[in-house]
Structure formats: C-alpha cells, structure tokens
Design a protein around this motif. Structure first.
Motif, short mmCIF file in Angstrom:
data_model
loop_
_atom_site.label_atom_id
_atom_site.label_comp_id
_atom_site.label_asym_id
_atom_site.label_seq_id
_atom_site.Cartn_x
_atom_site.Cartn_y
_atom_site.Cartn_z
N TYR A 1 0.85 -1.19 0.00
CA TYR A 1 0.00 0.00 0.00
C TYR A 1 0.88 1.24 0.00
CZ TYR A 1 -3.98 -2.99 0.98
OH TYR A 1 -4.95 -3.97 0.89
N GLN B 1 -11.86 -0.55 0.05
CA GLN B 1 -10.95 -1.68 0.18
C GLN B 1 -10.20 -1.65 1.51
OE1 GLN B 1 -8.42 -1.73 -3.29
NE2 GLN B 1 -10.16 -1.73 -4.72
N TRP B 2 -9.77 -0.45 1.93
CA TRP B 2 -9.09 -0.34 3.22
C TRP B 2 -9.99 -0.80 4.36
CZ3 TRP B 2 -7.12 5.44 2.74
CH2 TRP B 2 -6.14 5.50 1.74
N HIS C 1 -12.58 -2.73 4.27
CA HIS C 1 -12.89 -4.16 4.20
C HIS C 1 -11.73 -4.99 4.73
CE1 HIS C 1 -14.87 -7.76 2.65
NE2 HIS C 1 -13.67 -8.16 2.25
N LYS C 2 -10.52 -4.66 4.29
CA LYS C 2 -9.36 -5.46 4.69
C LYS C 2 -8.89 -5.13 6.10
CE LYS C 2 -4.45 -6.19 3.64
NZ LYS C 2 -4.48 -7.60 3.99
N PHE C 3 -8.62 -3.87 6.34
CA PHE C 3 -8.01 -3.48 7.61
C PHE C 3 -9.01 -3.38 8.75
CE2 PHE C 3 -4.99 -1.93 4.42
CZ PHE C 3 -3.82 -2.49 4.90
N ASP D 1 -9.11 -6.69 10.39
CA ASP D 1 -7.84 -6.95 11.07
C ASP D 1 -7.71 -6.13 12.35
OD1 ASP D 1 -5.15 -8.10 11.18
OD2 ASP D 1 -4.45 -6.07 10.75
N HIS E 1 -19.47 -9.52 7.96
CA HIS E 1 -18.12 -8.96 7.91
C HIS E 1 -18.10 -7.53 8.46
CE1 HIS E 1 -14.50 -7.16 6.12
NE2 HIS E 1 -14.01 -8.38 6.09
N SER F 1 -16.70 -6.10 12.49
CA SER F 1 -15.68 -5.06 12.62
C SER F 1 -16.26 -3.84 13.31
CB SER F 1 -15.14 -4.67 11.24
OG SER F 1 -14.57 -5.78 10.58
#
Length: 236
Positions: free
Chosen positions: A11, A53-54, A56-58, A61, A191, A195
């Motif tokens: 990134y 996208q950030w 969703h992914k981070f 996490d 999802h 989060s």
C-alpha cells in the motif's frame, strides 16, 4: 537519521492515513465518499473505492486485534436478536453483550430456531473462553433449548424488560443499516458488523457513568491502544 511513516506492505499510503480512514468510517457512521471528502480537505487525494478496500481489509484486522485486547467480560450476558432484511429475505442478527454493555459477539443467521441459538452459544464460548454466571434473554424459546443443552449450570432469566441492555446495543447497527441502504448479503453484513461492533465500541465507553477526568483517561487509553494495534507510529 530521518523518520519515515510506517506503511503497510503493498500500500502506497502511510498506515496513519489508512487507519484514520477506517476510524472515521466505523466510529462516525460516514459513507466512503464522505471519508474521501474529509481526506481531500486534508490534502490526501484517494478514491472512495480505495477507502472501501481499506475498510474491508483493515477493518476486520483492526477489530481482531482490539478483540484480543479487551478485558475479561462481565459474568452476566444479555442475548437478543433482531431481524435484518437482506435482498428481500429475512435474516436475524444475534448479539450478546455483558452487563457493562460491551459487545461480546454477533452472528447473522437465516433462522432463529433452536439450532441457530445453539450455534450462537457455541460461537460465544469458543471466542471468549469464559462462561457467564447468568444469562438474560427475551422470551424466545430457542434460548431455553440452547441453555439446557450447552450451559445448563448457568442461571437463565427470560424477561423482555430485563434485556434492555442488549436491545439498546442494536441501535448503532440500525443507524448504519439505514445509512448503507440495507446490507447486500449476509456475508457482507457479518463482515461489516463484526468489525463495526468492535471498533465503534472501543471508542464508546459508558460516559454517563464517568467523571470528566475518567472519561478523558479512558479516551486517551482507547487512542493509545488504537495507535499501537494499527502500527501508527514513527519508525526511527
């Protein structure tokens, strides 16, 4: 030696910007385009699709790391379920909170029968590795079946009026559901809500029970943990 911002592999934007975008999206109920606008005002040019996208992914996490850092839950668990309409089909969001209002876990399922209740009980116990002293649920009979089979030694109170804590914890979900114009699939709902519950709750201590000084300390600690877990620091 000059200091350089920490970056995530693959990134180009610094970790500070990515984590800030995720924080804005989950804590304040903003859309991706609104987060894009805020970053643009600060001189950061990034598309709302990249922010999507950030998050969703981070987001998942970061939430996983925060979940590991949370203290032992209280010994009274409140369980409740509300309906979600996804693509015209009825689904149910199962949620458990402790007596302090801390969200323990959520699960999106297509049913609210005994099998669904047992699945949620097993998920709770596997994820927390603790057992409560008391369960409080509404009048749904499925909870009774799951209680007798999985947690028979735990006291169980079934009362609609005692379960306001779990019912109130659904309010942030309802706000986001409206803002997002409903969820598109059960997978997306699971999802996002997994989060959101952890990140949103991390920055929402029970302020009405704190003095101003206590709240400021809790807020500072929340930011400290967030910076640590998102690796937002300067590399020497």
């Amino acid at each position: 030696m000059t200091s350089e911002p920490v970056t995530y592999p693959g990134y180009r934007f610094p970790a500070e910007i990515i984590s800030y975008a995720v924080w804005l999206y989950h804590v304040f109920g903003l859309s991706f385009r609104e987060v894009e606008l805020i970053l643009a005002e600060r001189g950061v040019t990034v598309s709302h699709e990249s922010i999507r996208q950030w998050c969703h992914k981070f987001g998942a996490d970061f939430a996983r790391k925060l979940r590991r850092r949370r203290p032992k839950p209280g010994d009274t668990w409140h369980l409740d379920e509300v309906f979600l309409r996804i693509n015209g089909e009825l689904h149910y969001l199962w949620r458990a909170v402790d007596q302090h209002g801390v969200v323990l876990d959520i699960l999106v399922q297509g049913r609210r029968n005994a099998a669904a209740a047992k699945r949620f009980f097993k998920r709770l116990l596997a994820g927390l590795r603790y057992r409560p002293k008391r369960l409080i649920t509404d009048g749904l009979r499925s909870y009774g079946v799951a209680h007798r089979e999985i947690l028979p030694e735990v006291k169980h109170r079934s009362s609609r009026h005692l379960n306001n804590r779990a019912e109130n914890s659904h309010r942030p979900t309802r706000r986001r559901e409206r803002q997002m114009q409903r969820f598109k699939s059960s997978k997306q709902a699971q999802h996002f809500l997994s989060s959101h519950a952890m990140i949103y709750g991390h920055f929402r201590p029970r302020r009405h029970l704190m003095t101003a000084a206590q709240y400021r300390r809790a807020r500072a600690e929340a930011f400290r943990v967030w910076r640590q877990e998102t690796c937002v620091q300067i590399a020497a």
